[in-house]
Each structure stands twice: as C-alpha cells, then as structure tokens.
Design a protein around this motif. Structure first.
Motif, PDB file in Angstrom:
ATOM      1  N   ARG A  25     -13.290 -20.552   2.636  1.00 56.84           N
ATOM      2  CA  ARG A  25     -12.246 -20.541   3.659  1.00 56.84           C
ATOM      3  C   ARG A  25     -10.840 -20.380   3.063  1.00 56.84           C
ATOM      4  O   ARG A  25      -9.903 -20.017   3.785  1.00 56.84           O
ATOM      5  CB  ARG A  25     -12.306 -21.825   4.493  1.00 56.84           C
ATOM      6  CG  ARG A  25     -13.519 -21.890   5.391  1.00 56.84           C
ATOM      7  CD  ARG A  25     -13.551 -23.165   6.205  1.00 56.84           C
ATOM      8  NE  ARG A  25     -12.486 -23.257   7.185  1.00 56.84           N
ATOM      9  CZ  ARG A  25     -12.514 -22.687   8.390  1.00 56.84           C
ATOM     10  NH1 ARG A  25     -13.549 -21.943   8.743  1.00 56.84           N
ATOM     11  NH2 ARG A  25     -11.516 -22.849   9.232  1.00 56.84           N
ATOM     12  N   HIS A  26     -10.697 -20.650   1.776  1.00 53.80           N
ATOM     13  CA  HIS A  26      -9.362 -20.647   1.177  1.00 53.80           C
ATOM     14  C   HIS A  26      -9.188 -19.577   0.100  1.00 53.80           C
ATOM     15  O   HIS A  26      -8.312 -19.712  -0.767  1.00 53.80           O
ATOM     16  CB  HIS A  26      -9.061 -22.031   0.588  1.00 53.80           C
ATOM     17  CG  HIS A  26      -8.779 -23.071   1.616  1.00 53.80           C
ATOM     18  ND1 HIS A  26      -9.758 -23.903   2.112  1.00 53.80           N
ATOM     19  CD2 HIS A  26      -7.638 -23.406   2.267  1.00 53.80           C
ATOM     20  CE1 HIS A  26      -9.225 -24.721   3.010  1.00 53.80           C
ATOM     21  NE2 HIS A  26      -7.947 -24.438   3.123  1.00 53.80           N
ATOM     22  N   VAL A  27      -9.965 -18.520   0.153  1.00 57.89           N
ATOM     23  CA  VAL A  27      -9.850 -17.488  -0.884  1.00 57.89           C
ATOM     24  C   VAL A  27      -8.450 -16.876  -0.910  1.00 57.89           C
ATOM     25  O   VAL A  27      -7.894 -16.613  -1.987  1.00 57.89           O
ATOM     26  CB  VAL A  27     -10.933 -16.408  -0.703  1.00 57.89           C
ATOM     27  CG1 VAL A  27     -10.625 -15.171  -1.543  1.00 57.89           C
ATOM     28  CG2 VAL A  27     -12.295 -16.959  -1.109  1.00 57.89           C
ATOM     29  N   ASP A  28      -7.844 -16.652   0.251  1.00 53.61           N
ATOM     30  CA  ASP A  28      -6.490 -16.081   0.268  1.00 53.61           C
ATOM     31  C   ASP A  28      -5.492 -17.032  -0.391  1.00 53.61           C
ATOM     32  O   ASP A  28      -4.638 -16.603  -1.183  1.00 53.61           O
ATOM     33  CB  ASP A  28      -6.058 -15.773   1.701  1.00 53.61           C
ATOM     34  CG  ASP A  28      -6.813 -14.592   2.299  1.00 53.61           C
ATOM     35  OD1 ASP A  28      -7.433 -13.832   1.521  1.00 53.61           O
ATOM     36  OD2 ASP A  28      -6.791 -14.440   3.535  1.00 53.61           O
ATOM     37  N   LEU A  29      -5.580 -18.313  -0.065  1.00 60.71           N
ATOM     38  CA  LEU A  29      -4.697 -19.293  -0.694  1.00 60.71           C
ATOM     39  C   LEU A  29      -4.949 -19.357  -2.194  1.00 60.71           C
ATOM     40  O   LEU A  29      -3.998 -19.376  -3.000  1.00 60.71           O
ATOM     41  CB  LEU A  29      -4.912 -20.672  -0.072  1.00 60.71           C
ATOM     42  CG  LEU A  29      -4.180 -21.839  -0.754  1.00 60.71           C
ATOM     43  CD1 LEU A  29      -2.667 -21.668  -0.664  1.00 60.71           C
ATOM     44  CD2 LEU A  29      -4.617 -23.177  -0.150  1.00 60.71           C
ATOM     45  N   LEU A  30      -6.206 -19.390  -2.596  1.00 61.03           N
ATOM     46  CA  LEU A  30      -6.537 -19.458  -4.017  1.00 61.03           C
ATOM     47  C   LEU A  30      -6.039 -18.222  -4.759  1.00 61.03           C
ATOM     48  O   LEU A  30      -5.571 -18.314  -5.901  1.00 61.03           O
ATOM     49  CB  LEU A  30      -8.047 -19.617  -4.189  1.00 61.03           C
ATOM     50  CG  LEU A  30      -8.619 -20.964  -3.725  1.00 61.03           C
ATOM     51  CD1 LEU A  30     -10.142 -20.897  -3.620  1.00 61.03           C
ATOM     52  CD2 LEU A  30      -8.203 -22.088  -4.665  1.00 61.03           C
ATOM     53  N   SER A  31      -6.113 -17.067  -4.118  1.00 59.70           N
ATOM     54  CA  SER A  31      -5.585 -15.844  -4.732  1.00 59.70           C
ATOM     55  C   SER A  31      -4.083 -15.968  -4.949  1.00 59.70           C
ATOM     56  O   SER A  31      -3.553 -15.597  -6.008  1.00 59.70           O
ATOM     57  CB  SER A  31      -5.892 -14.637  -3.843  1.00 59.70           C
ATOM     58  OG  SER A  31      -7.283 -14.425  -3.728  1.00 59.70           O
ATOM     59  N   SER A  32      -3.388 -16.496  -3.948  1.00 64.76           N
ATOM     60  CA  SER A  32      -1.943 -16.675  -4.069  1.00 64.76           C
ATOM     61  C   SER A  32      -1.601 -17.661  -5.182  1.00 64.76           C
ATOM     62  O   SER A  32      -0.678 -17.430  -5.977  1.00 64.76           O
ATOM     63  CB  SER A  32      -1.378 -17.163  -2.734  1.00 64.76           C
ATOM     64  OG  SER A  32      -0.002 -17.451  -2.837  1.00 64.76           O
ATOM     65  N   LEU A  33      -2.348 -18.744  -5.271  1.00 63.52           N
ATOM     66  CA  LEU A  33      -2.058 -19.773  -6.264  1.00 63.52           C
ATOM     67  C   LEU A  33      -2.363 -19.310  -7.687  1.00 63.52           C
ATOM     68  O   LEU A  33      -1.678 -19.711  -8.635  1.00 63.52           O
ATOM     69  CB  LEU A  33      -2.858 -21.037  -5.950  1.00 63.52           C
ATOM     70  CG  LEU A  33      -2.451 -21.799  -4.685  1.00 63.52           C
ATOM     71  CD1 LEU A  33      -3.467 -22.894  -4.379  1.00 63.52           C
ATOM     72  CD2 LEU A  33      -1.059 -22.401  -4.838  1.00 63.52           C
ATOM     73  N   THR A  34      -3.391 -18.488  -7.849  1.00 64.37           N
ATOM     74  CA  THR A  34      -3.744 -18.017  -9.192  1.00 64.37           C
ATOM     75  C   THR A  34      -2.951 -16.787  -9.603  1.00 64.37           C
ATOM     76  O   THR A  34      -2.922 -16.433 -10.784  1.00 64.37           O
ATOM     77  CB  THR A  34      -5.244 -17.681  -9.285  1.00 64.37           C
ATOM     78  OG1 THR A  34      -5.567 -16.673  -8.314  1.00 64.37           O
ATOM     79  CG2 THR A  34      -6.092 -18.915  -9.049  1.00 64.37           C
ATOM     80  N   GLY A  35      -2.332 -16.115  -8.630  1.00 77.57           N
ATOM     81  CA  GLY A  35      -1.555 -14.926  -8.944  1.00 77.57           C
ATOM     82  C   GLY A  35      -2.386 -13.680  -9.148  1.00 77.57           C
ATOM     83  O   GLY A  35      -1.903 -12.695  -9.713  1.00 77.57           O
ATOM     84  N   GLU A  36      -3.625 -13.683  -8.681  1.00 78.67           N
ATOM     85  CA  GLU A  36      -4.465 -12.491  -8.762  1.00 78.67           C
ATOM     86  C   GLU A  36      -5.448 -12.489  -7.595  1.00 78.67           C
ATOM     87  O   GLU A  36      -5.824 -13.555  -7.093  1.00 78.67           O
ATOM     88  CB  GLU A  36      -5.226 -12.437 -10.088  1.00 78.67           C
ATOM     89  CG  GLU A  36      -6.242 -13.548 -10.285  1.00 78.67           C
ATOM     90  CD  GLU A  36      -7.143 -13.288 -11.491  1.00 78.67           C
ATOM     91  OE1 GLU A  36      -7.448 -12.112 -11.778  1.00 78.67           O
ATOM     92  OE2 GLU A  36      -7.547 -14.264 -12.139  1.00 78.67           O
TER      93      GLU A  36
END
Length: 228
Positions: A25-36
């Motif tokens: 559910r949080h792949v978009d957030l995780l992408s933003s947080l990791t920078g990729e």
C-alpha cells in the motif's frame, strides 16, 4: 509483498500478512523516501504466518521448501511442524484443500522466491520489516498454540542473526509492534517501532504504518543526500 529498486530492497519477514500488505500500500511513499522508483514484487515470506524464531529455524536448516507434502499438516491451515510456521494461503484450489495436487507447483514457486531472497546481497540497502500487530493473531494462537508472536529480546536476536548468516550482511531490520508495548521487550539493540494509532483491522492502520516507514527511512536518506 516486497518492493525493489536498483539500490534498495524493502522486504517483509512476517510475522503475518499485514507487513506485506502495508509495504504494498505504501510503494509510492517508499519510492519517495528512498529516492528511487520501487517496483512491487512477491517475496517468499509475504503471506506466511511465521514468528521470528520460525524464520531463524528455517534459515538455519538451509531455507529450503519441504520435500514432500507429508511434511505439511493440513489442519490447522497447512502447518509445517519442522519450523513452526503456516503456509496460510497455499495448497488450495477453488477454496478446497488440494495439498497433493498443488504441492509441486507451490514448491517450484517457493524455490524461485527463495532464490530471489538469496540475491539480496547485491542491493546497497536492504530493509526488513517484521510486525506482530495483525489484529487476528489471537485466532492463530488458538488453533496453533505453539505460535509465539511476542518480540522477546531472544526472538529478535535470533531473527537478526539469521538474516546476517543467510545474506552475509546485517541489513536493517525493523520490528513493528503495538503502541502499549505489550508486544515486545524493550531492547536498545534493535530498531523497534510502536504504532501510534489503534490497530483494530487485520490489515493495519495505513497512517500509522506510513509514519513507521518515514521514521525508518527518512533519517538515513537525508544523511545520505547530505553526504553526497
């Protein structure tokens, strides 16, 4: 569900489906947080019922899938006594038990997924999330009393050591538990997150989990960018 980028892997290690569900559910957030950009991908432990000591036991034995369907007990819910875990969502066809009929296909699937897990060594950063906050775990313990979902210091240390021994790296292991503290022993040696919101649903509180992911990822990400 797990998520993979070029440099970063976000992995569910159980103890139940909630961890995988919240990563999904949080792949978009995780992408933003990791920078990729991260891509969803199934991991071998996403949909199992697997306490920390069960993961450690399985990895010590080589991390292989059972060799024969006789190793699996159909009731309750496809229990593997050798390592005290449940293949909770496997071995059915059209909601009917089909252990013998589906065993070889399931074994092939897990062989592929376990090989993918072994390849995590190539990632620059691996974050493993383990939670015992799924609201129906008490149901599991009623049908399977050997399940111990409490994050004792010993259980957390066993899982941490198993990851290190299996992958040759410490990784970043994040334990997620209830906000009142009853689900885990205090242990300064581990990364322990407490959900800030009540957790009445099986799949968890999205807002509370988002804060867990921010806490786990943001400080390291900010420091890495500053250093660059």
């Amino acid at each position: 569900m797990s998520a993979f980028g070029q440099r970063t892997a976000i992995i569910s290690l159980g103890v139940s489906c909630q961890t995988a569900w919240q990563i999904d559910r949080h792949v978009d957030l995780l992408s933003s947080l990791t920078g990729e950009p991260l891509t969803r991908a199934t991991g071998p432990f996403d949909w199992l019922i697997m306490p920390p000591r069960s993961f450690a036991s399985w990895m010590r034995a080589g991390g292989r899938f059972p060799d024969h369907p006789r190793e699996i007990v159909c009731h309750p819910n496809f229990y593997w006594p050798a390592h005290n875990l449940h293949f909770w969502h496997e071995f059915t066809r059209d909601d009917v038990i089909a252990l013998d009929e589906t065993f070889e296909a399931t074994r092939a699937k897990f062989a592929y997924l376990l090989d993918r897990f072994a390849e995590l060594k190539r990632f620059r950063r691996c974050l493993f999330f383990v939670s015992n906050t799924q609201a129906n775990l008490d149901v599991v313990t009623r049908v399977s009393p050997s399940m111990d979902f409490h994050f004792s210091a010993e259980a957390m240390a066993a899982l941490t050591q198993a990851v290190t021994d299996t992958l040759g790296l410490a990784g970043e292991i994040h334990f997620v538990t209830d906000r009142d503290g009853a689900g885990a022993d205090p242990d300064p040696a581990v990364r322990l997150h407490r959900l800030d919101h009540p957790n009445p649903h099986v799949l968890g509180d999205d807002e509370a989990w988002a804060e867990v992911f921010r806490t786990a990822l943001l400080p390291r990400t900010v420091l890495s960018r500053a250093a660059a």
